[in-house]
Design an enzyme around this catalytic site. Structure first.
Site, short mmCIF file in Angstrom:
data_model
loop_
_atom_site.label_atom_id
_atom_site.label_comp_id
_atom_site.label_asym_id
_atom_site.label_seq_id
_atom_site.Cartn_x
_atom_site.Cartn_y
_atom_site.Cartn_z
N ASP A 554 0.82 -1.21 0.00
CA ASP A 554 0.00 0.00 0.00
C ASP A 554 0.85 1.26 0.00
O ASP A 554 0.35 2.34 -0.27
CB ASP A 554 -0.97 0.01 1.18
CG ASP A 554 -0.23 0.06 2.51
OD1 ASP A 554 -0.79 0.64 3.46
OD2 ASP A 554 0.89 -0.47 2.60
N GLN A 556 3.61 1.36 -2.02
CA GLN A 556 4.09 1.46 -3.39
C GLN A 556 3.01 2.02 -4.31
O GLN A 556 3.21 2.98 -5.03
CB GLN A 556 4.51 0.09 -3.90
CG GLN A 556 5.97 -0.21 -3.71
CD GLN A 556 6.32 -1.51 -4.40
OE1 GLN A 556 5.86 -1.73 -5.52
NE2 GLN A 556 7.10 -2.35 -3.76
N CYS A 557 1.86 1.36 -4.27
CA CYS A 557 0.77 1.90 -5.08
C CYS A 557 0.10 2.97 -4.24
O CYS A 557 -0.24 2.73 -3.10
CB CYS A 557 -0.27 0.82 -5.38
SG CYS A 557 0.46 -0.73 -5.88
N THR A 558 -0.05 4.06 -4.80
CA THR A 558 -0.64 5.12 -3.99
C THR A 558 -2.11 4.81 -3.76
O THR A 558 -2.94 4.90 -4.66
CB THR A 558 -0.52 6.49 -4.68
OG1 THR A 558 -0.69 6.29 -6.08
CG2 THR A 558 0.84 7.10 -4.42
N VAL A 559 -2.39 4.42 -2.54
CA VAL A 559 -3.78 4.20 -2.18
C VAL A 559 -4.25 5.46 -1.47
O VAL A 559 -3.70 5.84 -0.44
CB VAL A 559 -3.90 2.98 -1.25
CG1 VAL A 559 -5.32 2.85 -0.75
CG2 VAL A 559 -3.48 1.73 -2.00
#
Lengths: 696, 224
Positions: A554, A556-559
């Site tokens: 979470d 790394q991928c912009t949540v």
């Protein structure tokens, strides 16, 4: 007022002129597109004309949208106004599918065919029942429905009398009739014109009895009128206004009179009106002398003439209706109108031209990129380029407003799909997409990759040079480094937006270091008022590094909370527009929300122009911040920019491959050491680091 | 409590518009003989939910304005290639050779009710005798010079180009966003005289301002 006395001259007729209402072309285009397709068989149409109604201008034979055969219903009842000015006349339209076939039409045969119809109607007696057929007409056309232009040519077939009729005399009707007769004729004409049954019958008989009583009769009553009159004239609605010439309809009228009733002397009445009533000063009465045809020639169809001239030349007319029919142009003018309304009603000093000409480069076509693009379009910005190396993933369409489900299934590249989407929203967008990854520092590359990575750097640099404003909308910190450097180098407006889980930051970078004049560069930046505003990296004490490896999914991928991207993207665009509207542009000072006077209020009609906006949606709070440029910035400081300018690619490769290179270069390494040693030697006053000033 | 007979807040209901339109057209016909009368164009195929009052708009068409010859360079016509020379018609001496006359410009005016603003809106367009539409620049040259300056200065009136609501083609219109406000001003003067403005007079008052912008004056008698 001219009396032609003893030497009769050839009777000269004023040609009829055509007028095609825009509505006709609109209706015809629909007919062609929806129904006819490539069918080019002739179409029966109806033309409309009426008597002249103005002393200086002739009337025309008009085509309206109701001239075409009725098909669908419209929301407006057709011709509820004044049938009196719309006498229907039968016509025929030959529309070709290509310009070549238009030019190749055998015009003489077509004219002859229509003239034959008129002759047949005369011979058969139909012209007496329905005299409007005497004014039968022909149109050839070529409708270019891609360019919305129409080429057309009217012909008003007239049977040529051989030898030509001669004019014995011609004068205003008021001079021909006695005043009593004139009054009665006017009254009779007005009555004829006011009755729905007769108002659109353009040829009629005027019978004046010996006691000055006039009556108007249908042509077919001619026999019945014999012997009944003192004066009998052949009346017709004359579209022409000229005082010395009768109008075109008289031509076929004379042919009819000669053929049916074998008269050698014809008294005719050119009926003209003004302000809706018979005008006997404008109307003419004339006497024509006709040579009777004898024997065979009485039965043969006379020659015909009648192709309309265009400003005196034998060429067709044409009209371009792209402005009112081309849907793209209509969309453009509607959008422009919307912006103009904003200017007229709310912001009279808004400069719309700068908005329509600005070129925006969007680095990243994800949640932020899509939202920025949409808001830019709302401001009338037409030129948008996307840079993104990703493909539309299944989770994207719900958050990234330019993509649909089809884009995922098709595995489209985002940059490509975004461009397509913009054009679907507004066809006049000038948009392109670049599928490319942005090289990042701290992500070492192998020597085989070097060439392509440097090529990407070059490409990015060219893109930035060729645009006016750059949006940094990628999903990592380090991917913003190279664009920040290049923007500072080229002194381009850079707007940066970044998202956290429940917070966002939107800022505009300051001007590049070389934008300042030379003598200022030598001064201590702390002491001048003309400091540059900072960039995204100015506040950092660490250089951008690899923030992605060893992080959890979470991170790394912009949540982020879904509401943030639209808000941040929209604010980013409003910030750009603020910069563009500001007289100092990229050099505008930064305001805080608290600065109510001084600041930029007086300069920009849009209000304050902050440097940074930070917000936390968990508090629903938003603040503005201001930060100056840092001498130790790894992206925009003079040190770094001049190093880049001097060493170019080798500088870039070092920054990409060696995580600490930038810190060393800018002295951040030194700074950290000093900060650490500062902490350790708490009591030590002997500090040589006078120049250490931490810019926060 | 509004009986529907008075003008409240500068706005009109759709029924009020029909009433005002007919009153306006009648007064125009009586007092303004120099121009043709307005005609009412009913709208068919609309589902009428309420009364049997028909919806429609007022139309005044083919108003002629003569302009000088220089204007006719406003030419939308494309370059036509060559003159057709094959199979020429024989020269016919009975055809009058016409000189170039003054270019005639024709104007159509529609008064249409706007349901969203609840006021009437003036739509208009101009065209040449051949049918070619006139651009706004050309139209402005035909307007009386006082109205052009009125357009520039006043924030109540400006001309925009939008789709005619029923004819689906772009027409020019006087944008209605200020109408409500200045009708209120006008009706306040009658309030201070002790009475509300009756609906029948709405269009007359409205046109006394709007008509000036497009050069259509109404005689003072109409205002009584």
């Amino acid at each position: 007022m001219s009396e032609k006395e003893t030497s009769p001259t050839i009777l000269q007729f004023a040609p009829l002129n055509s007028s095609v209402d825009e509505g006709f072309w609109h209706s015809f285009s629909s007919l062609k597109l929806d129904k006819l397709g490539i069918d080019d068989s002739p179409i029966p149409i109806t033309g409309f004309y009426g008597p002249c109604s103005h002393p200086q201008v002739s009337n025309h034979l008009t085509l309206l949208s109701e001239s075409l055969p009725l098909d669908e219903q419209s929301s407006v009842a057709s011709t509820s106004h004044g049938n009196r000015n719309k006498c229907p006349v039968p016509g025929i339209l030959y529309n070709t599918n290509t310009l070549e076939s238009f030019d190749k039409l055998d015009k003489q045969s077509l004219l002859k065919a229509e003239a034959n119809k008129i002759w047949d109607d005369i011979q058969s007696g139909k012209a007496l029942e329905d005299p409007a057929v005497l004014s039968r007409f022909l149109v050839i056309s070529f409708a270019d429905l891609k360019k919305w232009s129409f080429r057309y040519w009217f012909a008003f077939p007239a049977l040529v009398l051989d030898p030509p009729a001669s004019l014995v005399e011609l004068k205003p009707a008021s001079e021909y009739f006695s005043s009593e007769e004139a009054e009665s004729v006017s009254a009779a004409c007005n009555e004829w014109r006011n009755s729905d049954l007769t108002t659109d019958v353009p040829f009629f008989l005027v019978s004046v009895s010996s006691d000055s009583k006039a009556s108007i009769r249908h042509l077919k009553d001619w026999e019945a009128c014999q012997g009944d009159h003192h004066k009998l004239l052949f009346g017709f609605y004359d579209p022409c206004h000229l005082p010395n010439n009768p109008g075109w309809p008289l031509r076929n009228y004379l042919a009819l009179i000669r053929a049916r009733w074998s008269l050698e002397t014809v008294w005719f009445f050119c009926y003209r009106e003004s302000r809706g009533f018979a005008d006997l000063n404008l109307s003419l009465v004339g006497q024509a002398s006709v040579t009777l045809a004898s024997g065979e020639s009485a039965e043969t169809v006379p020659n015909s003439v009648g192709w309309e001239l265009n400003k005196g030349k034998r060429v067709p007319r044409s009209i371009s209706l792209a402005n009112s029919m081309d849907p793209t142009r209509l969309a453009v003018s509607a959008v422009d109108l919307n912006l103009k309304l904003m200017r007229w009603r709310a912001l009279p000093s808004l400069d719309l031209n700068v908005l329509s000409s600005v070129k925006c480069l969007l680095l990243g076509a994800g949640t932020l990129g899509c939202q920025v693009a949409r808001t830019l379009m709302g401001w009338g910005i037409r030129n948008i380029t996307f840079v993104d190396y990703g493909k539309v993933a299944m989770s994207n369409p719900v958050r990234q407003s330019l993509y649909t489900f089809e884009d995922c299934v098709g595995g489209e590249f985002k940059a490509v799909a975004a461009v397509k989407s913009l054009k679907q929203i507004f066809p006049a967008m000038e948009s392109s997409g670049v599928v490319m990854a942005i090289p990042m520092p701290g992500h070492p590359i192998s020597s085989q990759e070097e060439d392509s990575v440097l090529a990407d750097c070059k490409r990015l640099s060219e893109l930035i040079e060729s645009h006016d404003a750059v949006f940094l909308l990628t999903d990592t910190r380090e991917s913003r480094w190279l664009p920040s450097l290049l923007c500072a180098n080229a002194n381009k407006i850079a707007i940066n937006a970044a998202l956290g889980f429940d917070s966002y930051m939107v800022m505009r970078h300051g001007a590049g270091p070389t934008s300042l004049s030379d003598d200022m560069q030598n001064l201590d930046m702390n002491k001048t008022n003309k400091q540059r505003l900072g960039c995204y990296f100015c506040n950092d004490v660490v250089a951008p590094q690899d923030s992605m490896t060893d992080r959890t999914l979470d991170q790394q991928c912009t949540v982020t909370r879904p509401g943030l991207a639209p808000i941040a993207g929209a604010l980013a665009v409003e910030l750009l527009v603020g910069v563009l509207q500001h007289p100092l542009g990229i050099n505008a000072k930064g305001d805080n929300s608290s600065s109510s006077n001084g600041g930029n209020n007086d300069d920009s009609p849009l209000g304050i122009l902050p440097h940074q906006i930070r917000s936390s949606v968990s508090q629903f709070s938003q603040i503005t911040l201001l930060g100056q440029a840092s001498n130790s910035c790894t992206a925009c400081s003079e040190t770094v920019i001049s190093e880049y300018r001097e060493r170019g690619n080798s500088f870039l490769l070092e920054a990409i491959n060696h995580p600490t290179y930038l810190e060393d270069l800018t002295g951040l390494t030194e700074l950290k050491k000093a900060a650490n040693s500062f902490n350790l030697d708490w009591e030590d006053d002997d500090t040589d680091d006078e120049d250490v000033a931490v810019h926060m | 409590m509004n009986s529907g007979r008075e003008v409240i807040d500068g706005r009109l209901t759709v029924e009020g518009f029909s009433v005002a339109a007919r009153a306006f057209a009648d007064k125009w016909k009586t007092h303004n003989q120099s121009l043709p009368p307005w005609s009412w164009v009913p709208l068919i195929n609309r589902t009428l939910l309420l009364s049997n009052q028909e919806e429609g708009y007022l139309s005044l068409e083919n108003i002629l304005i003569l302009s000088s010859l220089e204007e006719s360079t406003e030419d939308e016509s494309l370059n036509v290639a060559t003159e057709c020379s094959e199979k020429e018609e024989p020269v016919d001496h009975t055809i009058l050779v016409q000189n170039q006359e003054n270019e005639a410009h024709y104007y159509d005016f529609h008064i249409v009710y706007s349901a969203s603003y609840k006021v009437p809106v003036l739509y208009f367009r101009g065209y040449c005798s051949g049918g070619q539409p006139l651009s706004l620049d050309v139209i402005k040259k035909d307007l009386p010079s006082c109205s052009v300056s009125l357009l520039l200065q006043s924030k109540w009136t400006f001309i925009t180009q939008e789709e005619h609501p029923y004819l689906n083609r772009p027409w020019f219109k006087l944008h209605p966003c200020g109408t409500e406000d200045w009708i209120k001003l006008l009706s306040q003067s009658s309030i201070s005289a002790g009475c509300q403005m009756p609906v029948e007079l709405y269009l007359v008052s409205w046109f006394s301002v709007v008509g000036q912008v497009v050069g259509l004056r109404i005689p003072l008698e109409m205002l009584n």
